[in-house]
Design a protein around this motif. Structure first.
Motif, mmCIF file in Angstrom:
data_model
loop_
_atom_site.group_PDB
_atom_site.id
_atom_site.type_symbol
_atom_site.label_atom_id
_atom_site.label_comp_id
_atom_site.label_asym_id
_atom_site.label_seq_id
_atom_site.Cartn_x
_atom_site.Cartn_y
_atom_site.Cartn_z
ATOM 1 N N GLN A 737 0.846 -1.179 0.000
ATOM 2 C CA GLN A 737 0.000 0.000 0.000
ATOM 3 C C GLN A 737 0.890 1.241 0.000
ATOM 4 O O GLN A 737 1.797 1.374 0.834
ATOM 5 C CB GLN A 737 -0.917 0.015 1.236
ATOM 6 N N LEU A 738 0.639 2.161 -0.933
ATOM 7 C CA LEU A 738 1.434 3.383 -1.039
ATOM 8 C C LEU A 738 0.880 4.450 -0.103
ATOM 9 O O LEU A 738 -0.333 4.696 -0.059
ATOM 10 C CB LEU A 738 1.430 3.899 -2.482
ATOM 11 N N ASN A 739 1.765 5.066 0.615
ATOM 12 C CA ASN A 739 1.414 6.217 1.461
ATOM 13 C C ASN A 739 1.995 7.452 0.794
ATOM 14 O O ASN A 739 3.066 7.943 1.171
ATOM 15 C CB ASN A 739 1.978 6.014 2.876
ATOM 16 N N GLN A 740 1.309 7.933 -0.221
ATOM 17 C CA GLN A 740 1.859 8.991 -1.043
ATOM 18 C C GLN A 740 1.617 10.365 -0.409
ATOM 19 O O GLN A 740 0.530 10.644 0.114
ATOM 20 C CB GLN A 740 1.244 8.943 -2.447
ATOM 21 N N GLU A 741 2.621 11.187 -0.518
ATOM 22 C CA GLU A 741 2.554 12.579 -0.064
ATOM 23 C C GLU A 741 3.534 13.394 -0.900
ATOM 24 O O GLU A 741 4.417 12.834 -1.575
ATOM 25 C CB GLU A 741 2.906 12.673 1.419
ATOM 26 N N TRP A 742 3.369 14.712 -0.853
ATOM 27 C CA TRP A 742 4.257 15.574 -1.631
ATOM 28 C C TRP A 742 5.606 15.613 -0.951
ATOM 29 O O TRP A 742 5.744 15.990 0.207
ATOM 30 C CB TRP A 742 3.684 16.980 -1.747
ATOM 31 N N CYS A 743 6.654 15.200 -1.679
ATOM 32 C CA CYS A 743 7.994 15.095 -1.105
ATOM 33 C C CYS A 743 9.000 15.807 -2.005
ATOM 34 O O CYS A 743 8.788 15.952 -3.222
ATOM 35 C CB CYS A 743 8.413 13.631 -0.949
ATOM 36 N N ASP A 744 10.088 16.194 -1.389
ATOM 37 C CA ASP A 744 11.191 16.813 -2.096
ATOM 38 C C ASP A 744 12.248 15.730 -2.344
ATOM 39 O O ASP A 744 12.751 15.121 -1.398
ATOM 40 C CB ASP A 744 11.781 17.955 -1.276
ATOM 41 N N VAL A 745 12.579 15.477 -3.600
ATOM 42 C CA VAL A 745 13.539 14.435 -3.912
ATOM 43 C C VAL A 745 14.911 14.772 -3.333
ATOM 44 O O VAL A 745 15.704 13.874 -3.004
ATOM 45 C CB VAL A 745 13.606 14.218 -5.447
ATOM 46 N N GLU A 746 15.195 16.053 -3.142
ATOM 47 C CA GLU A 746 16.472 16.447 -2.548
ATOM 48 C C GLU A 746 16.552 15.983 -1.098
ATOM 49 O O GLU A 746 17.608 15.539 -0.629
ATOM 50 C CB GLU A 746 16.627 17.971 -2.633
ATOM 51 N N ASP A 747 15.409 16.025 -0.384
ATOM 52 C CA ASP A 747 15.377 15.549 0.999
ATOM 53 C C ASP A 747 15.638 14.036 1.046
ATOM 54 O O ASP A 747 16.388 13.552 1.908
ATOM 55 C CB ASP A 747 14.023 15.857 1.638
ATOM 56 N N ILE A 748 15.007 13.288 0.140
ATOM 57 C CA ILE A 748 15.166 11.833 0.157
ATOM 58 C C ILE A 748 16.614 11.462 -0.116
ATOM 59 O O ILE A 748 17.193 10.600 0.561
ATOM 60 C CB ILE A 748 14.234 11.190 -0.897
ATOM 61 N N ILE A 749 17.253 12.134 -1.084
ATOM 62 C CA ILE A 749 18.653 11.817 -1.400
ATOM 63 C C ILE A 749 19.535 12.137 -0.203
ATOM 64 O O ILE A 749 20.470 11.390 0.126
ATOM 65 C CB ILE A 749 19.086 12.592 -2.659
ATOM 66 N N GLY A 750 19.249 13.247 0.475
ATOM 67 C CA GLY A 750 20.035 13.591 1.654
ATOM 68 C C GLY A 750 19.924 12.551 2.747
ATOM 69 O O GLY A 750 20.919 12.145 3.367
ATOM 70 N N VAL A 751 18.704 12.062 3.004
ATOM 71 C CA VAL A 751 18.510 11.026 4.025
ATOM 72 C C VAL A 751 19.251 9.750 3.656
ATOM 73 O O VAL A 751 19.900 9.102 4.485
ATOM 74 C CB VAL A 751 17.001 10.768 4.220
ATOM 75 N N VAL A 752 19.185 9.360 2.379
ATOM 76 C CA VAL A 752 19.835 8.137 1.940
ATOM 77 C C VAL A 752 21.348 8.244 2.068
ATOM 78 O O VAL A 752 22.031 7.303 2.505
ATOM 79 C CB VAL A 752 19.418 7.814 0.485
ATOM 80 N N LEU A 753 21.916 9.397 1.699
ATOM 81 C CA LEU A 753 23.360 9.547 1.777
ATOM 82 C C LEU A 753 23.850 9.524 3.219
ATOM 83 O O LEU A 753 24.923 8.968 3.511
ATOM 84 C CB LEU A 753 23.787 10.842 1.085
ATOM 85 N N ARG A 754 23.084 10.124 4.112
ATOM 86 C CA ARG A 754 23.481 10.056 5.519
ATOM 87 C C ARG A 754 23.383 8.626 6.045
ATOM 88 O O ARG A 754 24.204 8.166 6.837
ATOM 89 C CB ARG A 754 22.622 11.012 6.354
#
Length: 905
Positions: A737-754
């Motif tokens: 089940q997708l829990n979709q919301e408006w997200c910033d791809v820059e935020d996701i990349i930052g979280v992944v890199l950390r």
């Protein structure tokens, strides 16, 4: 019919030419071991050797018999080759040496022998086939119990299952079969004297296989097979040389049947004659345009006659022609018939003068064939009383009324045209009602139209008019010619109509079979096939049809009916009859001699000797018997239905097998992943924890830190592995089940890199995110998992210290994120397969993992409505790109709450 020499059969001539290019095969056939097959073969070989033939022994088994060993001496032999199998040395025929030597004749004993593993062929008869193909003649020996088609019969007679068999085609293609036979008493005496087996084996053989009853039964099988072989050679010789025949070398009986009840006596007489002569017999019916049974009773009687002949074991043949006698005699010549049985005609003598006598034609044309004329009177079939009432179609008077109207109309027309037409043209116009009546209603109305036309012509047009008196006798000749022309014309028209009707019926049956085969071929489930079959059957017989199949408990149930729902005739008795047919695999029901009291006729649906169901039919008129062609059509329908049902069942079994194979593959892959990828981090965690517990204060701070770091990395690795397995399970089950919301791809990349800082240590990382990238509606945690898996894949398949690049760009209505590495790259044929479950590329480096990471990425991106693909990178390496749709306008962009990322690192 005089004997004549016709043209030879071209197919037989071609087969004879092809046979001349191969070696000739002679088989010395015996009923059992010890009858002297090898001895006879060696004697024949000595005779060929004396004639100057190059004879060589390929393999002869003497079994230590002095007489056989004495015959072996003096014959050239090819030494056997030595083969080692399971540490022992065995001897086999040296096929290569024989082919190199190329003698004219090779002796090969024990044709059914199985060769030792390591030989070119697994069976000796295959060696013989290669010798024959090389143009080398072969003498060989064989016992009748080794013939493939007789394997079950021999097992039933002797109680011994023969394992080594020879296909029938080899003996059928043999040029000569020599039967070697001895009385049972002599064979048993040979066994007791030790001339067949050693004493211990001979005693055991006498108790089990070589009993007098078994030997006699095997002798009969050998004699019958040889007799059939000789009969086939005779037929081949007659066809090859164009000999019409018959040659009375063997007895064959032919019964001539018709729709008459008297034919039952003819059939029984022919059966008794064939049984007394121990001969084959045929029952033949010739269908002519004039002789087609028109009323229901005659069609029923014909069906009963043909069925009686089948029950008594006759080969039933139905012919189509214009001359019954000519067709019967031609078939008798083709089948080499020696005895013809025909019934004495029951019609009046004057009818024979008019139509000719069938019996007289057959007797006159049957040179070399005995004709038996059976006198008698028609009587009901034994065991069946004639019903008190039978449905009889009521004769219509409309044809005669219509014929009369047609004659009157032509008379009125002739009266109107009389001033401009002469009498010849007026007489010709009276042929119109004759032709019309013949084409429309048949012979009798057309002949009556001819008579009325002559009378009308005489009464209204021949002087004196309005009188049947004829002053000019020449008109009598004209009237006679007119009547003859009218009768001949009406007869020809009636015959053409009957032939057209016959062709139409045949075409209808063929079209019905073709249409049914096309329809059931398009069906993919059993219910659709059954519904199609019952509808076709019901339409064909103008009645009702039902198909029974066993349910989950094994009890028969009606799976499809036409019309639906079924009528009241399907009661418990009908179900009982259907159950008997299903259990025994035989025809039963109305019109048969088994459970004839049933309302319907039931046919088994059999395929590969397995009962799949039962087809039941009920005709619209209870007293009606199915015609032979209708029964054959129903049997064809049943065969088609059985094959279609078997096809669907086999397809389901194949699908189930594929699912089981896939499940087994999944289970094996999961087991391998758990056993390796879980055990490896567990082992490192266990070792580190053990060192910390047992080391106490021995380890310095840096060493303790390294061990703790090992524990942390192992736990993270296990967490990713378990997460991948759980995500794949969610994707496969459809529970994601997708829990979709408006997200910033820059935020996701930052979280992944950390999150992957330690994994990406000592890696040049390049991140390119242009300004103005819009927000995207997505599941933050799942896209985070996609990026983690792609980066982890890039680390695994690229050398240490190589660059990894992350690029984000907007392309029209989608956002694309690309992860590029400098690894070995992906072969072009694997660019699509890398996203399959458990698929892993071959890499010179040891790469851990289950092969689920990219498959999970594809499942997550597909769930978002996006796409993911792989491509080669310029300068070496691979690029994995996924896109997310930008279908909705994003809200006003807000400052990042999770922090941005650095441009270059």
């Amino acid at each position: 019919m005089e004997k004549e020499i016709s043209r030879p059969d071209p197919d037989d001539l071609l087969a004879e030419i092809k046979a001349g290019q191969r070696g000739r095969l002679t088989v010395f056939l015996g009923a059992a071991a010890g009858v002297g097959k090898t001895y006879a073969m060696l004697e024949a070989a000595h005779e060929r050797l004396a004639d100057g033939i190059d004879v060589v022994i390929g393999w002869v088994e003497t079994h230590g018999r002095p007489e056989t060993e004495a015959l072996v001496k003096g014959l050239p032999a090819i030494p056997p080759k030595q083969l080692v199998y399971r540490g022992k040395i065995f001897q086999e025929m040296d096929l290569d040496a024989l082919l190199k030597r190329r003698p004219q004749l090779v002796l090969v004993d024990e044709l059914a022998h199985t060769n030792i593993p390591g030989s070119r062929h697994s069976r000796r008869y295959q060696d013989v086939e290669e010798l024959l193909a090389a143009g080398i003649n072969v003498y060989t020996t064989l016992n009748i119990q080794h013939l493939e088609s007789l394997n079950d019969i021999v097992a039933q007679i002797t109680g011994v299952r023969v394992r080594e068999t020879v296909p029938d085609r080899l003996l059928e293609a043999a040029d000569q079969i020599q039967l070697i036979d001895v009385p049972p008493e002599e064979l048993i005496e040979r066994l007791k004297e030790g001339k067949v087996y050693v004493p211990h084996q001979a005693e055991r053989a006498l108790q089990k296989f070589f009993r007098p009853g078994n030997i006699n039964a095997l002798r009969e099988l050998a004699l019958r097979y040889t007799a059939r072989r000789v009969e086939g050679q005779l037929d081949h010789y007659m066809r090859l040389h164009g000999i019409v025949g018959p040659w009375p070398a063997g007895e064959r009986v032919m019964a001539c049947i018709s729709p008459s009840p008297f034919s039952a006596q003819v059939i029984r007489t022919a059966k008794r004659m064939a049984a007394g002569l121990k001969a084959e017999w045929l029952a033949v019916y010739v269908e002519t345009p004039e002789g087609l049974p028109t009323d229901e009773s005659r069609r029923d009687q014909l069906a009963r006659n043909l069925h009686l002949a089948e029950e008594l074991g006759a080969e039933v043949i139905t012919l189509t022609g214009n001359d019954v006698a000519q067709e019967l005699l031609a078939l008798a010549c083709r089948k080499n018939i020696t005895q013809i049985v025909i019934g004495k005609p029951l019609h009046p003598r004057w009818q024979e003068l008019w139509q000719g006598s069938l019996v007289d034609k057959i007797v006159r044309g049957s040179q070399g064939i005995s004709v038996h004329i059976i006198p008698g009177k028609p009587r009901p079939r034994e065991g069946h009383r004639a019903p008190k009432w039978r449905y009889r179609p009521q004769a219509s008077s409309w044809p005669y009324a219509g014929m009369l109207i047609a004659v009157l109309l032509v008379t009125v027309l002739n009266k109107a045209l009389q001033p401009v037409f002469d009498l010849t043209n007026i007489a010709l116009l009276y042929l119109l009602p004759v032709l019309f009546s013949a084409a429309r209603w048949g012979r009798k109305p057309s002949i009556l139209a001819a008579v009325l036309g002559v009378l009308a012509f005489d009464f209204f047009f021949v002087p004196p008019v309005l009188s049947f008196t004829i002053f000019d006798l020449r008109y009598l000749l004209s009237f006679g010619v007119f009547l003859v022309v009218a009768v001949i014309t009406s007869t020809m028209a009636t015959r053409l109509k009957a032939q057209a009707e016959n062709a139409r019926r045949r075409e209808t049956r063929t079209a019905a079979l073709y249409a049914l085969s096309r329809k059931i071929a398009a069906e993919t489930d059993i219910d659709g096939i059954l519904k199609t079959v019952v509808q076709a059957v019901a339409e064909t017989i103008n009645g009702e049809a039902v198909i029974f199949m066993p349910d989950a408990t094994g009890k028969l149930a009606a799976r499809a009916t036409a019309p639906s729902p079924p009528e009241k005739w399907l009661d418990s008795n009908e179900y009982a009859v259907a159950g008997w047919v299903f259990a025994n695999g035989q025809l039963a029901g109305r019109g048969t001699d088994t459970l004839a009291g049933a309302e319907g006729l039931y046919l088994p649906l059999k395929a590969e000797e397995k009962s799949l169901g039962v087809l039941g039919v009920k005709v619209s008129q209870p007293e009606r018997h199915l015609a032979p062609e209708q029964r054959r059509l129903l049997e064809a329908f049943a065969s088609l239905a059985a094959l279609a049902i078997l096809r669907v069942q086999l397809a389901a079994e194949a699908q189930q097998a594929r699912c089981l194979a896939a499940s087994e593959k999944l289970r094996t892959a999961l087991f391998n992943s758990i056993s390796h990828d879980l055990r490896t981090p567990l082992a490192s965690i266990t070792a580190a924890v053990t060192s910390l517990l047992e080391g106490g204060e021995v380890y310095q701070t840096e060493a303790r830190q390294a061990l703790l770091q090992t524990i942390k990395e192992g736990a993270a690795r296990m967490n990713r592995l378990v997460g991948n397995l759980l995500n794949m399970a969610r994707l496969e089950s459809g529970m994601l089940q997708l829990n979709q919301e408006w997200c910033d791809v820059e935020d996701i990349i930052g979280v992944v890199l950390r999150q992957m800082r330690e994994t990406l240590q000592n890696r040049p990382l390049k991140v390119e995110i242009p300004s103005g990238i819009p927000l995207v509606k997505m599941d933050f945690s799942l896209i985070e998992q996609v990026l983690v898996n792609l980066l982890d894949n890039a680390v695994k398949y690229s050398p240490p210290g190589s660059e990894i690049a992350i690029t984000v760009r907007q392309e029209e209505q989608e956002l694309q994120v690309a992860i590029a590495d400098r690894g070995t790259g992906i072969p072009p044929g694997d660019l699509e397969r890398v996203f399959d479950k458990f698929y892993r590329l071959h890499s010179p480096r040891h790469v851990s993992g289950t092969g689920l990471g990219l498959s999970i990425c594809k499942g997550i991106i597909d769930a978002h409505g996006g796409k993911i693909w792989a491509a080669p990178r310029a300068g070496g390496g691979s690029v994995f790109t996924f896109s997310l749709p930008l279908n909705e306008p994003p809200p006003t962009r807000v400052p990042s709450a999770r922090g941005g990322v650095e441009g270059d690192r």
